[in-house]
Design an enzyme around this catalytic site. Structure first.
Site, PDB file in Angstrom:
ATOM      1  N   TYR A 293       1.041  -1.577  -0.018  1.00 23.55           N
ATOM      2  CA  TYR A 293      -0.401   0.023  -0.497  1.00 23.55           C
ATOM      3  C   TYR A 293       0.617   1.562  -0.059  1.00 23.55           C
ATOM      4  O   TYR A 293       0.681   2.411   0.558  1.00 23.55           O
ATOM      5  CB  TYR A 293      -0.825   0.091   1.609  1.00 23.55           C
ATOM      6  N   GLY A 294       2.320   0.953  -0.468  1.00 28.79           N
ATOM      7  CA  GLY A 294       3.247   2.450  -0.349  1.00 28.79           C
ATOM      8  C   GLY A 294       3.995   2.214  -0.854  1.00 28.79           C
ATOM      9  O   GLY A 294       4.186   2.108  -1.717  1.00 28.79           O
ATOM     10  N   THR A 295       5.325   2.085  -0.696  1.00 27.84           N
ATOM     11  CA  THR A 295       6.505   2.475  -1.003  1.00 27.84           C
ATOM     12  C   THR A 295       6.864   1.068  -2.247  1.00 27.84           C
ATOM     13  O   THR A 295       8.364   1.825  -3.232  1.00 27.84           O
ATOM     14  CB  THR A 295       7.985   3.149  -0.186  1.00 27.84           C
ATOM     15  N   LEU A 296       5.566  -0.275  -1.946  1.00 25.94           N
ATOM     16  CA  LEU A 296       6.264  -1.020  -2.378  1.00 25.94           C
ATOM     17  C   LEU A 296       5.730  -0.747  -3.908  1.00 25.94           C
ATOM     18  O   LEU A 296       5.502  -1.742  -4.947  1.00 25.94           O
ATOM     19  CB  LEU A 296       6.253  -2.282  -2.126  1.00 25.94           C
TER      20      LEU A 296
ATOM     21  N   GLU B 144      11.139  -4.660   5.026  1.00 23.90           N
ATOM     22  CA  GLU B 144       9.586  -3.679   5.673  1.00 23.90           C
ATOM     23  C   GLU B 144      10.096  -3.634   7.380  1.00 23.90           C
ATOM     24  O   GLU B 144       9.695  -3.211   8.359  1.00 23.90           O
ATOM     25  CB  GLU B 144       8.866  -5.002   5.704  1.00 23.90           C
TER      26      GLU B 144
END
Length: 128
Positions: A13-16, A81
């Site tokens: 949901y973010g930087t990935l 993570e």
């Protein structure tokens, strides 16, 4: 046993996500599609990355992406993570259809979000 049964489905949901700074970590894995959580989470801005937390009430439908990852490689993602460091925990995620029964997992943030900005439904690449 079917090889696909052995894969772990991860909701990011973010930087990935595609287009963001850490996408290279999951880009070599199989992209399954976009997904949305059930409204039992909140997404917070933690500086250069977001954190997803599960909430008892006032949750949001968080947007993200699903990837099928080989079990031997999931440790690499866990390390990125901060799972071992206690920053995040990989847990089952509640998704909406058509992924509702996918058995997907995600990374929940374990830190304090009391002073973090609520991001609503999604993390924008520009926010990183």
């Amino acid at each position: 046993m079917d090889v696909e049964e052995e894969l772990i489905t991860i909701f990011v949901y973010g930087t990935l996500k595609r287009g963001d700074c850490r996408h290279h970590v999951v880009s070599r894995f199989h992209f399954l599609g976009e997904a949305v959580t059930q409204p039992v989470y909140r997404l917070f801005h933690l500086g250069s990355y977001p954190g997803l937390v599960e909430v008892a009430e006032d949750g949001s439908e968080v947007q993200g992406e699903l990837y099928a990852i080989d079990p031997e490689r999931i440790r690499e993602v866990d390390e990125i993570e901060g799972v071992e460091a206690g920053l995040y925990q990989r847990v089952p995620v509640q998704l909406q259809s058509p992924w509702r029964i996918s058995g997907a997992e995600t990374y929940l943030y374990l830190g304090d979000v009391s002073h973090a900005k609520d991001l609503g439904t999604h993390w924008e690449v520009a926010e990183s």
